[in-house]
Structures are given as C-alpha cells and as structure tokens.
Design an enzyme around this catalytic site. Structure first.
Site, PDB file in Angstrom:
ATOM      1  CG  ASP A 161      31.278 -13.418   0.691  1.00 19.70           C
ATOM      2  OD1 ASP A 161      32.220 -14.036   0.175  1.00 19.70           O
ATOM      3  OD2 ASP A 161      31.430 -12.417   1.418  1.00 19.70           O
ATOM      4  CE1 TYR A 175      37.121 -11.386   4.490  1.00 17.59           C
ATOM      5  CE2 TYR A 175      36.185  -9.180   4.316  1.00 17.59           C
ATOM      6  CZ  TYR A 175      36.295 -10.481   3.852  1.00 17.59           C
ATOM      7  OH  TYR A 175      35.576 -10.882   2.756  1.00 17.59           O
ATOM      8  CG  HIS A 211      32.390 -16.272  -4.204  1.00 18.97           C
ATOM      9  ND1 HIS A 211      32.389 -17.087  -3.085  1.00 18.97           N
ATOM     10  CD2 HIS A 211      32.154 -15.009  -3.749  1.00 18.97           C
ATOM     11  CE1 HIS A 211      32.166 -16.352  -2.005  1.00 18.97           C
ATOM     12  NE2 HIS A 211      32.026 -15.082  -2.387  1.00 18.97           N
TER      13      HIS A 211
END
Length: 332
Positions: free
Chosen positions: A149, A256, A311
């Site tokens: 990730d 982010y 994932h």
C-alpha cells in the site's frame, strides 16, 4: 545469504533504555522512557521474534521492530494505511529465520513514531528520505525493501530517486507512480475507487468520522474489503490503540493531503532496481491492469499475481508473500 556489519545501538523489548528529548526538530512530542507511549511490551505478539527500539532518521524519530541476525542482509518492510508495523507481523519470523536483518518501522505519523504537525512534512520526498535515513542508521549502503500500500508507494519513489540504496524492491498492491497517475487521468472507474483521496482533503472531518463507534468506519472498511476472517478482534484492538495515539490519525490522513497538494511527478519513469510486483487480484481499491503496466516500467521487473487474495494479501497469504520475497532476493 550475505552477511553485513552489525549496526550500533542498544535494543529493548520494553521501555526505551535511555532518556530521550521530549521534542524533536519538528516540534512534535516524542515518547520517552517515562512515557506510557514507550511501554512497548504489549506491542509485539509472542509469535514475532522481534524487539522494539527507536531510530533517528531524516530528523525524525521512528519506532521500529527489529528481528533476525544483526549481520544479516538488511530487509526493510513498509506498511501502508491504516496500519503500522504490525501489518507485516506474520512475515517477520520466516524472513528473519531466513537470515535477514528485518526492520519494520512505524512510518512517520503512525503509532509510536514521531508525528510532525505540518502537512508538508508528509510529502513523498520526506517519506522516502526517512527510509534512506534508516538504511544509514543501520550502517548499511543498501537494503532490500518491500512495501505494501503506501509502503509500496514510498518504495517506488526510493527506487526511482535513490536506486543506489536498494538492492531489490518488492511492491505489494500499489502501482508505479506514473502508471497510477495516468490511470487516474484516463479511468473514471479508478477515480471512483480512489474517492477517499479527495474525502481526506476536508479539514478535521475525516478524523471525526473515523472515530465514530470506536473506529467503526475504518474497521468495517477493512473487514469489507478483505477476505472473510482476515482480521480478528485482537488485530483490531491493536489497530484501535495505534489510531488512538495523540495526533496519529491526523498524521496518517496528512499523507493523503500532502500528495494531493503537491501532485509529485518522479524525476524519471524507468526503474533500474530489480523489482517484483505482487498483486492480490481481488483488490477493490486499485485496478489490476496497473500491475502489469508497472512491471513494464522496470528494466528488470517481474509480476506475481495471487488470484485468491485482496488488497490485504500480506495478511491473507503471508506465506506466499514471504516465499515471493525470498525467491526474488535469491534470483538476482
């Protein structure tokens, strides 16, 4: 497996062994030997043959878990969102038993590591420099790096901008940055899958929403997007503890915020570091087509697709991830 000089410094499995300053160059608080945050004895399960300690890298203080022979080849494992070092817990024992000096940090902003207040402190160049600094902190010139990730995103950036520091790279379920940027530009399907990048830009709201019902939105999202039984209640107890540390969740979301504000482009697009891409085909966040496209950007690249994994493949199929990492390091 090649042996390298052992690093200096002391190790501890409980409290920090020596007093530390209460603040860092960034001004954010640091855990000290008398701080409850530094009581690490409940952080490491009995199944993980590791020890906790703190390391200085790139002017931040990072909590790491170390395992394996001190003179073993350095292997750094990087977690993603919303995890911490524990995301790799099932891989630590077999990789250390294979002879690696395994180092698994809480990346900056996460769990027990330092949490700078400024959003700019979470730019990708800074995150990559943290890892380069860790390599130097262990007295090494190079390391093998595996990331999942966001950890893979940091790894790609290091492979592109500091290729001389990596012997090999393993990216798990995150594509090459140029491939990801192009796919976001061309695919509405991927934009919809990445909706949370924009949602996280709103000040304060993500942090408040995430805490509802004892972190229910984050827990339910992890359960929903993983295969049944991937995470148990004990796992989520550990995650809740990490998310609840002062400033942690804001720092995690700031990754982010920083990437959307900066919109970084790599200085080059071709990866010269021998690279393995491992991809859980059931990933609901990222299009599988990006895996092969990422390998095409590598001079020496391989793809390992795992069809019965999502994932969260590092948790669902840790044995396959470990085997792939070992094979990749042995075939160079």
């Amino acid at each position: 497996m090649p042996r390298e000089p052992p690093p200096g410094g002391s190790e501890s499995s409980g409290r920090s062994s020596s007093p530390e300053p209460s603040s860092s160059p960034s001004g954010s608080p640091r855990p000290t030997g008398d701080d409850p945050e530094a009581r690490l004895d409940d952080e490491i399960p009995e199944s993980v043959p590791g020890k906790s300690r703190f390391r200085e890298a790139n002017d931040v203080r990072l909590h790491v878990v170390e395992a394996g022979p001190e003179d073993g080849e350095l292997l750094i494992l990087l977690h993603g969102f919303p995890e911490f070092w524990y995301g790799w817990n099932e891989a630590i024992a077999p990789l250390s038993e294979a002879g690696f000096r395994v180092v698994v940090p809480d990346q900056r902003g996460y769990n027990l590591s330092e949490k700078p207040a400024e959003i700019a402190a979470y730019r990708i160049d800074e995150l990559a420099s943290d890892v380069v600094g860790l390599i130097e902190a262990y007295g090494r010139e190079t390391a093998v790096l595996a990331g999942h990730d966001w950890g893979a995103a940091v790894g790609w950036w290091i492979a592109l901008h500091h290729p001389d520091r990596l012997r090999q790279f393993v990216a798990v379920n995150v594509p090459h940055p140029t491939v990801f940027e192009r796919t976001l530009r061309e695919s509405w399907h991927q934009r919809l899958r990445s909706w949370y990048f924009l949602a996280f830009q709103i000040p304060l709201v993500p942090e408040r929403v995430a805490r509802i019902g004892d972190w229910a939105p984050i827990v339910s999202g992890m359960r929903r997007s993983s295969r049944p039984g991937t995470f148990d209640p004990g796992d989520f107890d550990r995650y809740r503890r990490a998310w609840s540390r002062p400033g942690a969740f804001t720092a995690m979301v700031n990754w982010y915020r920083a990437v959307v504000r900066e919109r970084p482009s790599p200085a080059r697009t071709s990866v010269t570091v021998p690279t393995l891409v491992i991809w859980g085909a059931e990933d609901e966040f990222l299009q599988q087509s990006m895996a092969a496209a990422s390998v095409e950007r590598c001079v020496d690249g391989r793809l390992r697709t795992v069809h019965d994994a999502s994932h969260w493949i590092v948790h669902e199929r840790p044995d396959r991830v470990v085997a792939a990492i070992r094979e990749h390091t042995e075939c160079d």
